[in-house]
Design a protein around this motif. Sequence first.
Motif, PDB file in Angstrom:
ATOM      1  N   VAL A   1      63.722  19.366  33.693  1.00 13.59           N
ATOM      2  CA  VAL A   1      62.683  19.985  32.868  1.00 13.59           C
ATOM      3  C   VAL A   1      61.311  19.398  33.199  1.00 13.59           C
ATOM      4  CG1 VAL A   1      61.826  20.225  30.496  1.00 13.59           C
ATOM      5  CG2 VAL A   1      64.243  20.628  31.001  1.00 13.59           C
ATOM      6  N   ALA A   2      61.252  18.078  33.417  1.00 12.28           N
ATOM      7  CA  ALA A   2      59.978  17.435  33.757  1.00 12.28           C
ATOM      8  C   ALA A   2      59.401  18.013  35.046  1.00 12.28           C
ATOM      9  CB  ALA A   2      60.179  15.924  33.893  1.00 12.28           C
ATOM     10  N   ARG A   3      60.260  18.256  36.037  1.00 12.68           N
ATOM     11  CA  ARG A   3      59.783  18.833  37.305  1.00 12.68           C
ATOM     12  C   ARG A   3      59.311  20.268  37.113  1.00 12.68           C
ATOM     13  NH1 ARG A   3      64.345  16.055  39.472  1.00 12.68           N
ATOM     14  NH2 ARG A   3      65.563  17.989  39.519  1.00 12.68           N
ATOM     15  N   VAL A   4      60.075  21.048  36.333  1.00 11.31           N
ATOM     16  CA  VAL A   4      59.719  22.458  36.115  1.00 11.31           C
ATOM     17  C   VAL A   4      58.353  22.582  35.448  1.00 11.31           C
ATOM     18  CG1 VAL A   4      60.310  24.530  34.794  1.00 11.31           C
ATOM     19  CG2 VAL A   4      62.090  23.305  36.069  1.00 11.31           C
ATOM     20  N   TYR A   5      58.083  21.698  34.451  1.00 12.75           N
ATOM     21  CA  TYR A   5      56.848  21.809  33.678  1.00 12.75           C
ATOM     22  C   TYR A   5      55.736  20.891  34.190  1.00 12.75           C
ATOM     23  CZ  TYR A   5      59.130  24.897  30.390  1.00 12.75           C
ATOM     24  OH  TYR A   5      59.768  25.973  29.825  1.00 12.75           O
ATOM     25  N   GLY A   6      56.012  20.153  35.261  1.00 12.13           N
ATOM     26  CA  GLY A   6      54.972  19.358  35.893  1.00 12.13           C
ATOM     27  C   GLY A   6      54.461  18.201  35.054  1.00 12.13           C
TER      28      GLY A   6
ATOM     29  N   LEU B   1      63.512  16.727  23.638  1.00 11.51           N
ATOM     30  CA  LEU B   1      62.964  17.295  24.871  1.00 11.51           C
ATOM     31  C   LEU B   1      61.882  18.323  24.554  1.00 11.51           C
ATOM     32  CD1 LEU B   1      63.083  17.362  27.937  1.00 11.51           C
ATOM     33  CD2 LEU B   1      64.987  18.978  27.770  1.00 11.51           C
ATOM     34  N   SER B   2      62.091  19.114  23.497  1.00 11.95           N
ATOM     35  CA  SER B   2      61.084  20.091  23.085  1.00 11.95           C
ATOM     36  C   SER B   2      59.771  19.416  22.721  1.00 11.95           C
ATOM     37  CB  SER B   2      61.588  20.894  21.880  1.00 11.95           C
ATOM     38  OG  SER B   2      62.731  21.643  22.191  1.00 11.95           O
ATOM     39  N   MET B   3      59.862  18.263  22.046  1.00 16.08           N
ATOM     40  CA  MET B   3      58.665  17.553  21.612  1.00 16.08           C
ATOM     41  C   MET B   3      58.021  16.743  22.738  1.00 16.08           C
ATOM     42  SD  MET B   3      58.096  18.301  18.392  1.00 16.08           S
ATOM     43  CE  MET B   3      58.558  19.957  18.944  1.00 16.08           C
ATOM     44  N   ALA B   4      58.770  16.499  23.824  1.00 18.25           N
ATOM     45  CA  ALA B   4      58.259  15.659  24.911  1.00 18.25           C
ATOM     46  C   ALA B   4      57.312  16.402  25.842  1.00 18.25           C
ATOM     47  CB  ALA B   4      59.428  15.087  25.727  1.00 18.25           C
ATOM     48  N   VAL B   5      57.384  17.732  25.842  1.00 16.88           N
ATOM     49  CA  VAL B   5      56.537  18.540  26.722  1.00 16.88           C
ATOM     50  C   VAL B   5      55.392  19.127  25.885  1.00 16.88           C
ATOM     51  CG1 VAL B   5      56.443  20.488  28.307  1.00 16.88           C
ATOM     52  CG2 VAL B   5      58.531  19.108  28.154  1.00 16.88           C
ATOM     53  N   PRO B   6      54.141  18.850  26.256  1.00 17.03           N
ATOM     54  CA  PRO B   6      53.017  19.395  25.470  1.00 17.03           C
ATOM     55  C   PRO B   6      52.822  20.884  25.733  1.00 17.03           C
ATOM     56  CG  PRO B   6      52.196  18.153  27.361  1.00 17.03           C
ATOM     57  CD  PRO B   6      53.683  17.978  27.356  1.00 17.03           C
ATOM     58  N   PHE B   7      52.741  21.650  24.644  1.00 16.18           N
ATOM     59  CA  PHE B   7      52.488  23.087  24.733  1.00 16.18           C
ATOM     60  C   PHE B   7      51.338  23.454  23.810  1.00 16.18           C
ATOM     61  CE2 PHE B   7      57.049  22.888  25.853  1.00 16.18           C
ATOM     62  CZ  PHE B   7      57.044  23.612  27.036  1.00 16.18           C
ATOM     63  N   ASP B   8      50.668  24.556  24.131  1.00 18.46           N
ATOM     64  CA  ASP B   8      49.627  25.067  23.238  1.00 18.46           C
ATOM     65  C   ASP B   8      50.237  25.742  22.012  1.00 18.46           C
ATOM     66  OD1 ASP B   8      47.325  24.354  24.848  1.00 18.46           O
ATOM     67  OD2 ASP B   8      47.983  25.910  26.230  1.00 18.46           O
ATOM     68  N   THR B   9      51.403  26.366  22.199  1.00 16.66           N
ATOM     69  CA  THR B   9      52.101  27.011  21.096  1.00 16.66           C
ATOM     70  C   THR B   9      53.587  26.668  21.166  1.00 16.66           C
ATOM     71  OG1 THR B   9      50.567  28.894  21.109  1.00 16.66           O
ATOM     72  CG2 THR B   9      52.663  29.195  19.955  1.00 16.66           C
ATOM     73  N   TYR B  10      54.120  26.164  20.051  1.00 19.42           N
ATOM     74  CA  TYR B  10      55.547  25.878  19.955  1.00 19.42           C
ATOM     75  C   TYR B  10      56.238  27.011  19.206  1.00 19.42           C
ATOM     76  CZ  TYR B  10      54.676  21.082  21.466  1.00 19.42           C
ATOM     77  OH  TYR B  10      54.319  19.967  22.198  1.00 19.42           O
ATOM     78  N   LEU B  11      57.376  27.445  19.734  1.00 15.96           N
ATOM     79  CA  LEU B  11      58.184  28.466  19.085  1.00 15.96           C
ATOM     80  C   LEU B  11      59.329  27.772  18.353  1.00 15.96           C
ATOM     81  CD1 LEU B  11      58.389  31.059  22.005  1.00 15.96           C
ATOM     82  CD2 LEU B  11      56.653  30.870  20.209  1.00 15.96           C
TER      83      LEU B  11
END
Length: 225
Positions: A91-96, A135-145
Amino acid sequence: MIHLQNLSKTYKLNGKRKVVADEITATFPSGMSIALLGRNGAGKSSLLRMISGAMLPSSGKILSTGTISWPVGFAGSFNGELTGEQNCRFVARVYGVDTDELLYFVQDFAELGDHFKLPIRTYSSGMRSRLAFGLSMAVPFDTYLVDEVSAVGDAAFKAKSNRVFNERMTHSGAIVVSHSIGMLRKTCDAGAVLEDGKLTFFNDIEDAISNHMANMARVRDSLAG
C-alpha cells in the motif's frame, strides 16, 4: 471537492432492476465532514465504492480535486498469503508514502505484536479490522470515506481510534455512512440523503437528518397502511 456528474448505477437483483443512482449531479465541498444518509438498501455503500473507484458507474463521471481514500477499515483487499507488514509495504508503494513511517504507525496503532509478520490468513477478524483501520489512518487523504466503521477492541483501543480519526478530520474531509445518528451529529457538518436513486445535499446536518427521518416515517406509514 468531489463532483458527481450525471452519475447512474443500475443492478439486476433477483431478476429485477435496482436503481442505486439515477443521473445524480452533486458536489461534496472540500474539507467538510458529510453524512451520507438513506434507508437500508438505498445504495449508500455502492455510492461510496463508486466514489472510491472500487466500483464503476453505469454512466456518468466522478471528478475530484483531491485524493480520496478507500472505505476506512475495509479489509477485503488484503492478500491473505502475505503478512500484515507485506500488505502495508504494498500500500505504501501504491500511494507513494514513506514505507518506514507507514509501517511504524500501523504496527504501533494495530497492536498486533508478532502477528504483524505473519500471513493475514492467520488473523482473527478483529486483528484484520485493527490492521485495516490503522492502515486507513496511516495514508493521508483529502477525503476519507467511512462506511459503518466501528473500532474493535477494548475501551482504550476504541478511544485511541476515535482520537486518531478526529485528528485526521482537522486536516481532511469525510463522507460518512452510519446508522448512529448521534455519531453523525458529532462527526459531520453537512449531510446528503440518498432516496430512490436521487441525492439531496444539505448544508446543515440537522436538515439532512430531518429529511432522512421523514423518508423513514413515510415508508413506515405506507407499510402500515
